[in-house]
Design a protein around this motif. Structure first.
Motif, short mmCIF file in Angstrom:
data_model
loop_
_atom_site.label_atom_id
_atom_site.label_comp_id
_atom_site.label_asym_id
_atom_site.label_seq_id
_atom_site.Cartn_x
_atom_site.Cartn_y
_atom_site.Cartn_z
N LYS A 1 22.01 21.11 -43.55
CA LYS A 1 22.15 20.25 -42.38
C LYS A 1 20.95 20.37 -41.46
CE LYS A 1 26.00 18.36 -43.32
NZ LYS A 1 26.14 16.90 -43.37
N SER A 2 20.40 21.59 -41.37
CA SER A 2 19.26 21.76 -40.48
C SER A 2 18.01 21.12 -41.07
CB SER A 2 19.02 23.25 -40.25
OG SER A 2 17.82 23.44 -39.58
N PHE A 3 17.81 21.27 -42.37
CA PHE A 3 16.64 20.66 -42.99
C PHE A 3 16.71 19.15 -42.93
CE2 PHE A 3 14.53 24.29 -43.92
CZ PHE A 3 15.02 25.10 -44.92
N GLU A 4 17.92 18.60 -42.90
CA GLU A 4 18.06 17.14 -42.84
C GLU A 4 17.53 16.57 -41.54
OE1 GLU A 4 22.11 16.12 -43.52
OE2 GLU A 4 21.95 16.38 -45.69
N THR A 5 17.46 17.41 -40.50
CA THR A 5 17.02 16.88 -39.21
C THR A 5 15.51 16.80 -39.09
OG1 THR A 5 16.99 19.06 -38.20
CG2 THR A 5 19.04 17.83 -38.05
N ILE A 6 14.77 17.32 -40.05
CA ILE A 6 13.31 17.27 -39.97
C ILE A 6 12.87 15.83 -40.20
CG2 ILE A 6 11.17 18.14 -40.93
CD1 ILE A 6 12.60 20.57 -41.82
N PRO A 7 12.03 15.29 -39.31
CA PRO A 7 11.62 13.89 -39.49
C PRO A 7 10.77 13.72 -40.75
CG PRO A 7 10.50 14.90 -37.62
CD PRO A 7 11.50 15.89 -38.08
N GLU A 8 11.02 12.59 -41.41
CA GLU A 8 10.33 12.30 -42.67
C GLU A 8 8.83 12.20 -42.46
OE1 GLU A 8 12.09 11.69 -45.66
OE2 GLU A 8 10.16 11.63 -46.67
N ALA A 9 8.42 11.74 -41.27
CA ALA A 9 7.00 11.53 -41.01
C ALA A 9 6.21 12.83 -41.14
CB ALA A 9 6.82 10.94 -39.61
N LEU A 10 6.84 13.92 -40.73
CA LEU A 10 6.17 15.22 -40.82
C LEU A 10 5.82 15.55 -42.27
CD1 LEU A 10 5.75 16.95 -38.32
CD2 LEU A 10 7.69 18.31 -38.99
N LEU A 11 6.78 15.29 -43.14
CA LEU A 11 6.55 15.60 -44.54
C LEU A 11 5.58 14.62 -45.17
CD1 LEU A 11 10.13 16.55 -45.42
CD2 LEU A 11 8.15 17.98 -45.73
N ALA B 1 2.26 15.72 -44.53
CA ALA B 1 1.89 16.83 -45.42
C ALA B 1 1.51 16.33 -46.79
CB ALA B 1 3.05 17.82 -45.50
N TYR B 2 2.30 15.39 -47.31
CA TYR B 2 1.98 14.86 -48.65
C TYR B 2 0.63 14.16 -48.64
CZ TYR B 2 6.87 15.68 -49.87
OH TYR B 2 8.07 16.25 -50.11
N LEU B 3 0.36 13.42 -47.54
CA LEU B 3 -0.91 12.73 -47.45
C LEU B 3 -2.07 13.71 -47.45
CD1 LEU B 3 -0.27 9.89 -44.88
CD2 LEU B 3 -1.03 9.66 -47.24
N ASP B 4 -1.84 14.87 -46.83
CA ASP B 4 -2.90 15.87 -46.81
C ASP B 4 -3.01 16.63 -48.12
OD1 ASP B 4 -2.47 16.78 -43.31
OD2 ASP B 4 -3.74 15.30 -44.32
N GLY B 5 -2.22 16.22 -49.11
CA GLY B 5 -2.37 16.80 -50.43
C GLY B 5 -1.43 17.95 -50.73
N ALA B 6 -0.39 18.10 -49.93
CA ALA B 6 0.54 19.19 -50.21
C ALA B 6 1.47 18.81 -51.34
CB ALA B 6 1.35 19.50 -48.93
N GLY B 7 1.74 19.78 -52.22
CA GLY B 7 2.76 19.57 -53.23
C GLY B 7 4.12 19.90 -52.66
N GLU B 8 5.14 19.86 -53.50
CA GLU B 8 6.49 20.10 -52.99
C GLU B 8 6.64 21.51 -52.46
OE1 GLU B 8 8.52 17.83 -52.49
OE2 GLU B 8 7.40 16.31 -53.57
#
Lengths: 352, 299
Positions: B185-195, B198-205
C-alpha cells in the motif's frame, strides 16, 4: 488563428510550414479527398497520442512482468514452503482417520461440527467479533472526530491514544489484574458505591473467571486497539478536502449535516480497510485472554484459539486439520460474499 | 467568512454552542480520554519503583501472594530503585529471556524486510498475470489466525528439525503476509512520474527499486517493521507451540511467570519489556502515521 496559419491537422500531410504562402491542391472532389486521406489518417493515428503511449508501455510492461517474478521469488518460495505445501497435507489429513491411513470421507467434518466444544468456541468467536468490531470502529471513529485537526496540532492526543497498542500485553495484564481481581479496584469502587447508597452488599466477584469476562475482554481489547483504527480514520478524514466543508458551511449546514453528507460518504473507502485490518487484529485477543484467564477460561470467552491450543496440547492433529479447513472455508465464503456484495453495489450504483 | 457563517447559523434551526465553549468541551473530553490511557501506565510506573514490602502491601493479590485488599497508588510511598537493581543485576534469567526475545525478533524483522519489500514492490508497481489472485492469497493469509496454519507450520518445522530452536519462531515470522500488505500500500502511493524519470535516466527495474522505491517507500517500510516488532515482541502462541525448553522462552512468556517467582521485580520487568517498543514507536511515530495512512487509502 493567426493570418496564414494552417490548422495542425493538416500540417502532417503537407510539406510546408506555417510561414510559407498557402498552396492548395486542386480539389478533385469529395470522394477523391476521402479516398486519398484513408491511408494518411491511418498512418497518423498509428503514430500519435494514445497509440504511441501504448506501444511504449507495452515494452516497459513486458520487462516489468518478467522482473516481477524475480522480485516475488523469495516471498513466494517461503509462502509455498511454509504455507501452501503443508496446507495441502492438512487438507489430505482432514479426510483421513486418526491413524492417518484410511479415508473416512466427511466423517471428520461431521465429528467436528457436532463437537460441542467447537460449537461453543465458534459461537463465542462470532459473538466476540460481532460485538467488538462495531464498538471498536465506532469508538475509534468518535475519537478521530474528536482529535482531528487540519493544522497539524493535537499530536499529543494522537501519541497518547496509540500508546496502548505499543505496550506489551504481558505488562498490561498486571494492571488489569489489579483492577479486576477479587479485591481489586473495580470491586472496591462497587463496594464504595454500595456503601454510599446504603445497600448491604459486599462485592468480591472474581470478574475474570465469571461470565463478566466477555465485557472485560472487550473493554481491554478496545483500550488496546482503538489507537490503530484511530490512525486509519484520521488518514481518511485528512483525505476529504476542506473546500467541501467550507462550501457546506456557507450553505448553512450544521455540524450534524456536515457529518452525514460529507464526512461519512468520504470515509466509505476507509471503512472497508478499517474493517479488514480490525479483523486481522481481532484474533490477537487470544493473547490477553490467555494471560488473564489461562488456557481453560470461563465459558463465555472460550474461543477458537483456546480450542485449537487444547487440541494441540492433546496432539489431536486430525481435529486440528479439520478445524483449520473449516475456518479457511468460512473465511473464503465471507470473502466471496463481500466480493459479491461489492459487485452488486457497483452494478446498482451504475444503473441508478 | 466567519461572520457570514455565524449569521447563517443564527438563522438555522438550532443555535450551536459558541466557539469558545465548544473548544473547551472538546479539550475536556480529549483530556478525559487521555487520562483513561495514562492512568494504567502511571500505575505501572509507580509500582515499578516500589520496594518489595510496599508491593506486597499494596498489590499482594494481583501478584498471587494471597487475598488482600488492593491499595493502589499513583505514586510510591517509599520510592526505590531496588526493583530495577534486583532485576538488572541479580536476575540472570531475565537477561536470558530478554536476549531470547531479541534473537527471535530482530532476524525476523530483517527477513521480513529482505523478503517482503521486493514482493511488495512487485505487487504495487508491476502488472503480471495472476497478480490479483496472488494478492488475494496474501490478504487471506494475513486475515487467518495463527491457529489455522499452526499444524502445517508444526509439521514443516518438525520435518526440517527446526522445532525447539530459535528458527522455529524466526522462519514463519519472516514470511508473514501483513508486512507485505502494508509495504504494498505504501509503494502504491509513489507517483509514477518519479519512476518514469528513473527509467528515462536508464535505470533498470532493480535500480529503480533500490534507489527510488525504497527511499520513497520509507514510511511504509518503517510502519511494517514497527508493527512487526510489536507483534513479535508480544508473541505468545508461537513460542508455546514450537518451543519446549524454558531456556528458549522469550520475554513475553517469562513475564507472567516472574510474578510467581519474584514479585518484587514483576512491574520493573514489565517496564523494561515495555521500553523497546515504546522508544521505537516514539522515534518512528510520523512514519507510522504516514504508513498507516497509506494503507487506509483505497485505490
Amino acid at each position: 488563428m493567426r493570418k496564414g496559419a494552417v490548422p495542425v491537422s493538416e500540417i502532417n500531410d503537407r510539406e510546408q510550414t506555417e510561414e510559407e504562402p498557402l498552396r492548395r491542391r486542386k480539389w478533385t472532389g469529395y470522394a477523391g479527398w476521402r479516398r486519398g486521406n484513408r491511408g494518411r489518417r491511418a498512418r497518423v493515428r498509428s503514430r500519435c497520442g494514445r497509440n504511441r503511449r501504448r506501444r511504449q508501455k507495452h515494452g516497459i510492461r513486458r520487462r516489468q512482468a518478467r522482473a516481477a517474478w524475480f522480485f516475488l521469488a523469495p516471498s513466494l518460495a517461503g509462502v509455498v514452503v511454509f504455507t501452501a505445501v503443508p496446507f495441502v497435507d492438512v487438507v489430505r489429513r482432514s479426510f483421513l482417520d486418526a491413524m492417518g491411513r484410511t479415508r473416512v470421507g466427511l466423517a471428520n467434518y461431521a465429528a467436528v461440527c457436532g463437537n460441542t466444544a467447537f460449537r461453543l468456541a465458534a459461537s463465542n468467536t462470532v459473538r466476540f467479533l460481532a460485538v467488538c468490531l462495531p464498538l471498536l470502529m465506532l469508538t475509534s471513529f468518535a475519537l478521530a472526530l474528536l482529535v482531528f485537526r487540519r493544522d497539524g496540532k493535537g499530536n499529543l492526543y494522537k501519541t497518547t491514544l496509540v500508546l496502548p497498542m505499543v505496550i506489551p500485553v504481558a505488562a498490561m495484564v498486571l494492571v488489569w489484574k489489579i483492577v479486576f481481581c477479587q479485591d481489586g479496584l473495580l470491586n472496591e469502587l462497587l463496594n464504595w458505591l454500595a456503601g454510599a447508597a446504603q445497600v448491604i452488599k459486599v462485592w468480591d466477584n472474581d470478574w475474570v473467571n465469571s461470565s463478566a469476562a466477555f465485557p472485560i475482554l472487550i473493554i481491554t481489547y478496545i483500550w488496546k486497539n482503538a489507537g490503530y483504527d484511530l490512525l486509519l480514520w484520521l488518514a481518511g478524514l485528512a483525505s476529504i478536502s476542506e473546500s467541501l466543508y467550507d462550501a457546506a458551511r456557507v450553505d448553512g449546514a450544521g455540524a450534524w449535516a456536515r457529518l452525514r453528507y460529507i464526512t461519512l460518504p468520504g470515509l466509505s473507502g476507509t471503512f472497508g480497510l478499517v474493517l479488514i485490518l480490525s479483523v486481522v487484529n481481532s484474533f490477537r485477543v487470544y493473547r490477553e485472554a490467555y494471560l488473564l484467564a489461562g488456557s481453560y477460561p470461563d465459558m463465555s470467552i472460550y474461543m477458537i484459539p483456546h480450542l485449537f491450543s487444547h487440541w494441540f496440547l492433546t496432539l489431536d492433529v486430525q481435529n486440528m486439520c479439520t478445524g483449520s479447513m473449516l475456518l479457511v472455508t468460512a473465511a473464503l465464503a465471507i470473502a466471496a460474499a463481500a466480493g459479491l456484495a461489492r459487485l452488486m453495489f457497483r452494478r446498482l450504483g451504475k444503473s441508478g | 467568512m466567519r461572520d457570514l457563517s455565524r449569521k447563517i447559523s443564527v438563522t438555522a434551526k438550532r443555535k450551536p454552542l459558541p466557539r469558545a465553549v465548544r473548544a473547551r468541551l472538546r479539550l475536556a473530553v480529549c483530556a478525559a480520554v487521555c487520562l483513561l490511557v495514562w492512568l494504567p501506565i502511571i500505575l505501572m510506573l509507580a509500582a515499578a519503583f516500589m520496594p518489595e514490602d510496599e508491593l506486597l502491601y499494596r498489590y499482594a493479590e494481583p501478584l498471587g501472594a494471597g487475598r488482600e485488599t488492593v491499595r493502589a497508588a499513583l505514586l510510591p510511598s517509599y520510592p526505590s530503585v531496588k526493583p530495577f537493581l534486583e532485576l538488572l543485576f541479580r536476575s540472570p534469567g531475565f537477561y536470558v529471556m530478554f536476549w531470547n526475545s531479541c534473537i527471535q525478533v530482530i532476524p525476523a524483522l530483517a527477513g521480513q524486510f529482505l523478503v517482503g519489500a521486493p514482493a511488495a514492490w512487485a505487487f504495487a508497481r508491476f502488472s503480471f498475470t495472476g497478480k490479483k489472485p496472488l494478492f488475494f492469497l496474501y490478504v487471506l493469509l494475513m486475515v487467518l489466525p495463527f491457529q489455522v496454519t499452526q499444524v502445517s507450520n508444526y509439521l514443516v518445522l518438525d520435518r526440517l528439525h527446526f522445532l525447539n530452536t530459535h528458527l522455529a519462531l524466526i522462519l514463519p515470522a519472516v514470511w508473514a503476509a501483513f508486512p507485505v500488505f502494508i509495504m504494498t500500500k505504501s509503494f502504491e502511493t509513489i507517483p509514477e512520474a518519479l519512476l518514469e524519470a528513473a527509467y528515462l535516466d536508464g535505470a533498470g527495474e532493480l535500480r529503480a527499486f533500490l534507489h527510488v522505491g525504497l527511499p520513497s517507500g520509507y514510511p511504509g517500510i518503517v510502519t511494517a517493521l514497527l508493527l512487526g516488532f510489536i507483534d513479535n515482541w508480544n508473541a505468545l502462541e508461537q513460542p508455546v507451540a514450537f518451543l519446549k525448553e524454558m531456556s528458549l522462552w522469550p520475554l513475553s512468556l517469562y513475564l507472567p511467570n516472574i510474578a510467581q517467582e519474584k514479585a518484587a521485580v514483576a512491574f520493573a520487568a514489565g517496564i523494561v519489556m515495555m521500553m523497546p517498543p515504546v522508544l521505537l514507536y516514539l522515534n518512528g511515530q510520523s512514519e507510522l502515521e504516514q504508513g498507516v495512512a497509506a494503507s487506509g487509502v483505497k485505490e
